[in-house]
Scaffold this motif. Structure first.
Motif, PDB file in Angstrom:
ATOM      1  N   ASP A  82       0.835  -1.206   0.000  1.00 13.94           N
ATOM      2  CA  ASP A  82       0.000   0.000   0.000  1.00 13.94           C
ATOM      3  C   ASP A  82       0.869   1.255   0.000  1.00 13.94           C
ATOM      4  O   ASP A  82       0.578   2.223  -0.709  1.00 13.94           O
ATOM      5  N   PRO A  86       0.580   4.563  -3.387  1.00 11.03           N
ATOM      6  CA  PRO A  86      -0.209   5.422  -2.486  1.00 11.03           C
ATOM      7  C   PRO A  86      -1.345   6.166  -3.190  1.00 11.03           C
ATOM      8  O   PRO A  86      -1.131   7.120  -3.927  1.00 11.03           O
ATOM      9  N   ALA A  87      -2.553   5.728  -2.929  1.00  8.73           N
ATOM     10  CA  ALA A  87      -3.723   6.417  -3.484  1.00  8.73           C
ATOM     11  C   ALA A  87      -3.790   7.836  -2.937  1.00  8.73           C
ATOM     12  O   ALA A  87      -3.595   8.044  -1.734  1.00  8.73           O
ATOM     13  N   ARG A  90      -7.451   9.042   0.699  1.00  7.40           N
ATOM     14  CA  ARG A  90      -7.356   7.956   1.660  1.00  7.40           C
ATOM     15  C   ARG A  90      -8.149   8.292   2.920  1.00  7.40           C
ATOM     16  O   ARG A  90      -8.295   9.453   3.286  1.00  7.40           O
ATOM     17  N   ILE A  97      -8.041   0.405   5.475  1.00  7.05           N
ATOM     18  CA  ILE A  97      -7.644   1.560   4.670  1.00  7.05           C
ATOM     19  C   ILE A  97      -8.605   1.689   3.493  1.00  7.05           C
ATOM     20  O   ILE A  97      -8.839   0.718   2.754  1.00  7.05           O
ATOM     21  N   ARG A  99      -9.313   3.694  -0.103  1.00  3.48           N
ATOM     22  CA  ARG A  99      -8.451   4.358  -1.079  1.00  3.48           C
ATOM     23  C   ARG A  99      -9.223   4.676  -2.353  1.00  3.48           C
ATOM     24  O   ARG A  99     -10.065   3.893  -2.796  1.00  3.48           O
ATOM     25  N   ALA A 108      -5.527   0.872  -6.044  1.00  6.82           N
ATOM     26  CA  ALA A 108      -5.618   2.239  -5.523  1.00  6.82           C
ATOM     27  C   ALA A 108      -7.052   2.709  -5.336  1.00  6.82           C
ATOM     28  O   ALA A 108      -7.274   3.833  -4.885  1.00  6.82           O
ATOM     29  N   ASN A 109      -8.024   1.867  -5.646  1.00  7.84           N
ATOM     30  CA  ASN A 109      -9.430   2.264  -5.559  1.00  7.84           C
ATOM     31  C   ASN A 109     -10.255   1.239  -4.799  1.00  7.84           C
ATOM     32  O   ASN A 109     -11.423   1.023  -5.113  1.00  7.84           O
TER      33      ASN A 109
END
Length: 319
Positions: A82, A86-87, A90, A97, A99, A108-109
């Motif tokens: 993660d 890095p999205a 957040r 988490i 994202r 990332a989603n």
């Protein structure tokens, strides 16, 4: 028989393969259940992918996992991954988490459900759905298996669907570092920033890169963009590396070779360059994520020493 909540788990299947006289002949298959439809089941076995028509299944059941990593090891690797991807948007739900990144890549989603969400599971899933709907996106949850088996079971009950199984594979850097540089190949170029043609090559496979994608790719302090150019100066191979986590993992992503330049050893050449870069920063092991159905990539990574550490399912909720 098996059910949808068994997807992602290790199972044994007894299959009918014929009849001799009055005697039915069977064979057993052991592996990870990666798909289950109304007509077939698919196993990832040590010998490859096996699709079995349900009409040929005599018996099937879930069995204990084979030498699975401890939950702490899965959480540590998922956390490092993660950090490496890095999205830009957040939030936290207890330890979970959440994202979002303009829908660029599932990683990332999606919500990462590791640890305690600080509320009952059903309430946690409701909160995930609301968060993504508030952000105008379809709710997604990346569920590491078998760690997140309770999450998967709850999502099955809600009718959430699954994307293809993803393998999280790991390898020691030592064999790559010990491999002599391939003779006759152009050098691997390493840079802190990617050029337009690097992004263009990635976009050929990942689609147009939104602003969120550029932020993800450049949002890690220790990252590198690798590339190889041919004699004409055209890109023939690219990849991205990032070193994250207290265990100093090298995360490899977006490794790809131009179609006309395949089967020349460029993939191994790029990986060796990334391994050298990461070793200088204290890394000793690498990981990558690949869909189980991408058999060509899985075979390549196997030759480079990668094996499956754990798997995850990306679950899709209500739009």
């Amino acid at each position: 028989m098996l059910r949808q909540q068994d997807v992602g788990h290790r199972v044994v299947v007894r299959r009918i393969v014929g009849v001799t006289g009055d005697r039915t002949l069977f064979t057993d298959a052991l592996g990870e259940l990666v798909d289950l439809t109304e007509t077939d089941l698919t196993l990832a076995t040590d010998k490859g992918t096996l699709r079995v028509p349900l009409r040929e299944v005599h018996r099937a059941k879930r069995v204990p996992p084979a030498r699975r990593p401890h939950a702490a090891a899965v959480i540590a690797l998922e956390t490092a991954a993660d950090e490496a991807w890095p999205a830009p948007v957040r939030s936290r739900l207890g330890d979970w988490i959440l994202r979002a990144a303009d829908n660029w890549t599932g990683r990332a989603n999606s919500a990462l459900p590791v640890g305690d969400p600080d509320r009952p599971l059903e309430a946690a899933i409701d909160a995930v759905v609301k968060w993504y709907q508030d952000h105008g996106q379809q709710p997604l949850i990346n569920a590491p298996m078998p760690l997140a088996a309770p999450v998967n079971s709850a999502l099955d009950e809600r009718g959430w669907t699954s994307r293809p199984l993803t393998l999280v594979q790991t390898a020691s850097l030592a064999p790559l570092l010990a491999t002599p540089a391939a003779a006759g190949l152009p050098p691997v170029e390493l840079a802190d920033a990617a050029g337009d043609d690097w992004y263009a090559m990635v976009a050929e496979h990942k689609g147009t890169l939104p602003a969120a994608a550029i932020r993800i790719l450049n949002g890690v302090p220790e990252r590198v963009f690798a590339q190889i150019r041919d004699a004409e100066g055209d890109l023939v191979a690219v990849a991205r590396g990032a070193v994250t986590g207290p265990d100093r993992w090298l995360g490899v992503s977006l490794l790809q070779t131009a179609p006309a330049a395949r089967r020349q050893g460029l993939g191994r050449h790029v990986m060796r360059g990334l391994a050298q870069w990461a070793a200088q920063r204290g890394a000793t092991r690498a990981y990558l994520q690949v869909e189980e159905r991408n058999t060509a990539a899985v075979a390549l990574y196997g030759r480079l020493g990668f094996s499956t550490h754990h798997t995850y399912l990306t679950r899709e909720g209500p739009a």
